[in-house]
Scaffold this motif. Structure first.
Motif, mmCIF file in Angstrom:
data_model
loop_
_atom_site.group_PDB
_atom_site.id
_atom_site.type_symbol
_atom_site.label_atom_id
_atom_site.label_comp_id
_atom_site.label_asym_id
_atom_site.label_seq_id
_atom_site.Cartn_x
_atom_site.Cartn_y
_atom_site.Cartn_z
ATOM 1 N N VAL A 84 -31.324 -28.664 -9.250
ATOM 2 C CA VAL A 84 -32.285 -27.582 -9.378
ATOM 3 C C VAL A 84 -31.559 -26.261 -9.651
ATOM 4 O O VAL A 84 -32.020 -25.471 -10.456
ATOM 5 N N ARG A 85 -30.429 -26.050 -9.008
ATOM 6 C CA ARG A 85 -29.706 -24.797 -9.230
ATOM 7 C C ARG A 85 -29.190 -24.682 -10.658
ATOM 8 O O ARG A 85 -29.186 -23.597 -11.230
ATOM 9 N N ILE A 116 -30.630 -25.994 -13.304
ATOM 10 C CA ILE A 116 -31.803 -25.693 -14.133
ATOM 11 C C ILE A 116 -32.155 -24.214 -14.029
ATOM 12 O O ILE A 116 -32.428 -23.559 -15.031
ATOM 13 N N GLU A 117 -32.139 -23.677 -12.825
ATOM 14 C CA GLU A 117 -32.435 -22.261 -12.634
ATOM 15 C C GLU A 117 -31.430 -21.378 -13.373
ATOM 16 O O GLU A 117 -31.804 -20.394 -14.007
ATOM 17 N N LYS A 145 -32.148 -21.520 -17.120
ATOM 18 C CA LYS A 145 -33.345 -20.751 -17.444
ATOM 19 C C LYS A 145 -33.059 -19.252 -17.426
ATOM 20 O O LYS A 145 -33.546 -18.505 -18.279
ATOM 21 N N VAL A 166 -40.085 -34.196 -11.639
ATOM 22 C CA VAL A 166 -39.155 -33.682 -12.640
ATOM 23 C C VAL A 166 -39.881 -32.871 -13.708
ATOM 24 O O VAL A 166 -39.339 -31.887 -14.214
ATOM 25 N N ASN A 210 -41.991 -30.744 -13.371
ATOM 26 C CA ASN A 210 -42.176 -29.371 -12.904
ATOM 27 C C ASN A 210 -41.015 -28.463 -13.286
ATOM 28 O O ASN A 210 -41.149 -27.245 -13.252
ATOM 29 N N TYR A 211 -39.872 -29.031 -13.627
ATOM 30 C CA TYR A 211 -38.682 -28.227 -13.912
ATOM 31 C C TYR A 211 -38.504 -27.899 -15.391
ATOM 32 O O TYR A 211 -38.043 -26.817 -15.731
ATOM 33 N N ALA A 212 -38.836 -28.845 -16.245
ATOM 34 C CA ALA A 212 -38.618 -28.669 -17.684
ATOM 35 C C ALA A 212 -39.298 -29.820 -18.410
ATOM 36 O O ALA A 212 -39.692 -30.806 -17.774
ATOM 37 N N TYR A 229 -39.769 -33.213 -19.849
ATOM 38 C CA TYR A 229 -39.100 -34.417 -19.351
ATOM 39 C C TYR A 229 -39.597 -35.630 -20.122
ATOM 40 O O TYR A 229 -40.800 -35.774 -20.349
#
Length: 85
Positions: free
Chosen positions: A1-2, A4-5, A8, A39, A41-43, A45
């Motif tokens: 998650v870090r 991905i952040e 972004k 998943v 929710n992050y990008a 997929y």
């Protein structure tokens, strides 16, 4: 998650892909739908176990690794996906 952040924040486009595994291995996971939902929710997929039809006997070296035939099929689909986005 870090990661991905961080990507972004740097305005780097992210696409998450789940590489295919054999159907026996894939069916052994009972929470695949929950994982897919989380998943997304992050990008964007794409679960390639659901996107392409691979044959366990013809396209896999073992349960978690594609052979050359499977790699050619997967690469073609990934390139088509990237071109369409």
């Amino acid at each position: 998650v870090r990661i991905i952040e961080l990507l972004k924040k740097k305005n780097i486009q992210i696409i998450l892909l789940k590489a295919p595994i054999s159907s026996n291995e894939y069916e052994a996971y009972s929470n695949q739908n929950e994982f897919d939902e989380m998943v997304t929710n992050y990008a964007p997929y794409y679960n390639f176990n659901e996107r392409i039809n691979l044959n366990d006997s013809l396209d896999f070296y073992d349960g978690h690794h594609l052979n050359q035939n499977g790699v050619v099929k997967l690469n073609k689909e990934v390139l088509n996906l990237l071109k369409s986005n």
